[in-house]
Write a protein that holds these residues in place. Structure first.
Motif, PDB file in Angstrom:
ATOM      1  N   LEU A  77      80.349  44.520  50.168  1.00 20.47           N
ATOM      2  CA  LEU A  77      80.902  46.005  50.739  1.00 20.47           C
ATOM      3  C   LEU A  77      82.102  45.547  51.651  1.00 20.47           C
ATOM      4  O   LEU A  77      83.376  45.999  52.035  1.00 20.47           O
ATOM      5  N   ARG A  78      82.475  44.288  51.869  1.00 16.97           N
ATOM      6  CA  ARG A  78      84.127  43.831  52.137  1.00 16.97           C
ATOM      7  C   ARG A  78      84.940  44.468  51.145  1.00 16.97           C
ATOM      8  O   ARG A  78      86.170  45.402  51.548  1.00 16.97           O
ATOM      9  N   GLY A  79      84.405  44.095  49.737  1.00 22.96           N
ATOM     10  CA  GLY A  79      85.121  44.726  48.760  1.00 22.96           C
ATOM     11  C   GLY A  79      85.754  46.509  49.538  1.00 22.96           C
ATOM     12  O   GLY A  79      87.116  46.792  48.711  1.00 22.96           O
ATOM     13  N   VAL A  80      84.373  47.166  48.902  1.00 24.66           N
ATOM     14  CA  VAL A  80      84.830  48.601  49.004  1.00 24.66           C
ATOM     15  C   VAL A  80      86.056  49.051  50.384  1.00 24.66           C
ATOM     16  O   VAL A  80      86.658  50.133  51.159  1.00 24.66           O
ATOM     17  N   VAL A  81      86.017  48.357  52.154  1.00 20.75           N
ATOM     18  CA  VAL A  81      86.415  47.798  53.387  1.00 20.75           C
ATOM     19  C   VAL A  81      87.939  48.051  52.967  1.00 20.75           C
ATOM     20  O   VAL A  81      88.695  48.840  52.593  1.00 20.75           O
ATOM     21  N   ASP A  82      88.165  47.207  51.797  1.00 23.76           N
ATOM     22  CA  ASP A  82      90.048  46.821  51.781  1.00 23.76           C
ATOM     23  C   ASP A  82      90.679  47.863  50.821  1.00 23.76           C
ATOM     24  O   ASP A  82      91.479  47.870  51.512  1.00 23.76           O
ATOM     25  N   ALA A  83      89.372  48.389  50.269  1.00 21.65           N
ATOM     26  CA  ALA A  83      89.908  49.264  49.178  1.00 21.65           C
ATOM     27  C   ALA A  83      90.352  50.070  49.987  1.00 21.65           C
ATOM     28  O   ALA A  83      91.460  51.014  49.857  1.00 21.65           O
ATOM     29  N   VAL A  84      89.197  50.758  51.041  1.00 24.44           N
ATOM     30  CA  VAL A  84      89.605  51.888  51.600  1.00 24.44           C
ATOM     31  C   VAL A  84      91.097  52.067  52.570  1.00 24.44           C
ATOM     32  O   VAL A  84      92.213  53.184  52.185  1.00 24.44           O
TER      33      VAL A  84
END
Length: 323
Positions: free
Chosen positions: A61-68
């Motif tokens: 989830l952190r990875g997706v948030v950071d990517a966005v």
């Protein structure tokens, strides 16, 4: 007859086993790097988010948030592709917040999502009890839904616009009582691409006397070409989010990406994520793995949309300062 030969095996002797100290072992989980921090009284959402374990789903989830967040900082697109169940989970206000905050820059839906969005905007409710009305011959025949949407598509055909924009404009122009809950109208008002991708015979509005396969086919074909143009711009840090579509939108995405590559756009270096309650074959292959096999990154977030999407949205809005 039974084999009377003596069994050659005996329980193994463990007395010769060699051991070592746990203090010398490499471990994948430790308290200083990975463990959660207990919630405290009065903590903010961002504090809660940062205190999640640094492991598995929480780290994805952190990875997706950071990517966005990184995508929007670089001015790269964030495309939300979604199935109908996402609407039925009551998530329009959350997703609309992402649209209005310039986080989501394009939305793609399947046909059922557009229908649920239209009905919610019209009467503030959706999702009929199929089992209760199927055998009476009443399932899917509401006049306001089938008639209204099919007429909107015919008007949109003449105006030169696509499926998603046509339905969004109908919601706005007819001043639906609950239009503030519509993602289609939110996208039209924001001026971002909104596309609807259907297969003939999959949606209740195809059952109506005003349904025209030629109109519907042309309108969704226009949206496919529009979405492909958006996908062609996905490289170098963009994000594709597939939420709750197990078949149709992963297939649409793969074909759009193939066209973009064929035309020389060479889309790479982007991030994908699949949010769903179960990880199915097509999202895993056509969203998470194949498109990012070069220089991108794919994530899987497994769980209920009504929990994971608000968590994701809150984290993104906090980190972009747009809550």
């Amino acid at each position: 007859m039974m084999n009377k030969e003596k069994n050659p095996y005996k329980p193994i002797d463990l007395s010769g086993i060699k051991t070592y100290s746990i203090k010398t072992r490499d471990n994948k989980v430790n308290i200083s790097e990975h463990f959660a921090v207990a919630p405290t009284d009065g903590m903010s959402f961002l504090d809660f988010y940062e205190r999640l374990p640094r492991l598995l789903g929480a780290d994805s989830l952190r990875g997706v948030v950071d990517a966005v967040v990184n995508a929007r900082e670089k001015g790269r697109p964030v495309i939300l592709a979604m199935g109908g169940h996402v609407i039925k989970c009551g998530l329009q206000p959350v997703l609309k917040a992402l649209i209005e905050a310039d986080v989501v820059t394009a939305v793609a839906m399947n046909g059922s999502a557009s229908i649920h969005d239209f009905e919610v905007s019209l009467v503030g409710a959706t999702s009929e009890d199929v089992g209760a009305v199927l055998h009476s011959g009443d399932f899917g025949f509401s006049e306001e839904t089938g008639g209204g949407m099919n007429r909107a598509l015919r008007e949109g055909l003449e105006q030169g616009i696509g499926f998603g924009e046509a339905i969004g404009r109908r919601i706005i122009d007819n001043d639906h009582l609950h239009k503030e809950y519509s993602l289609l109208s939110a996208c039209v008002e924001k001026g971002i691409p909104v596309t609807v991708h259907v297969a003939i015979g999959t949606d209740i509005i195809h059952q109506h006397p005003e349904f025209d396969g030629g109109v519907t086919g042309e309108m969704t074909a226009r949206d496919f070409r529009l979405l492909t143009s958006v996908v062609a711009d996905l490289g170098d840090g963009g994000v594709w989010l597939n939420v709750g579509s197990a078949v149709l939108l992963p297939e649409v995405f793969l074909k759009a990406l193939s066209i973009a590559q064929n035309l020389g756009h060479h889309v790479d270096g982007f991030t994908t994520a699949n949010f769903d309650m179960i990880q199915h074959y097509r999202p895993l292959q056509n969203v998470v793995k194949r498109p990012t096999s070069g220089s991108g990154r794919g994530y899987t977030i497994t769980g209920h949309h009504e929990i994971n999407i608000p968590l994701f949205a809150a984290a993104v809005l906090e980190k972009t300062g747009k809550r």
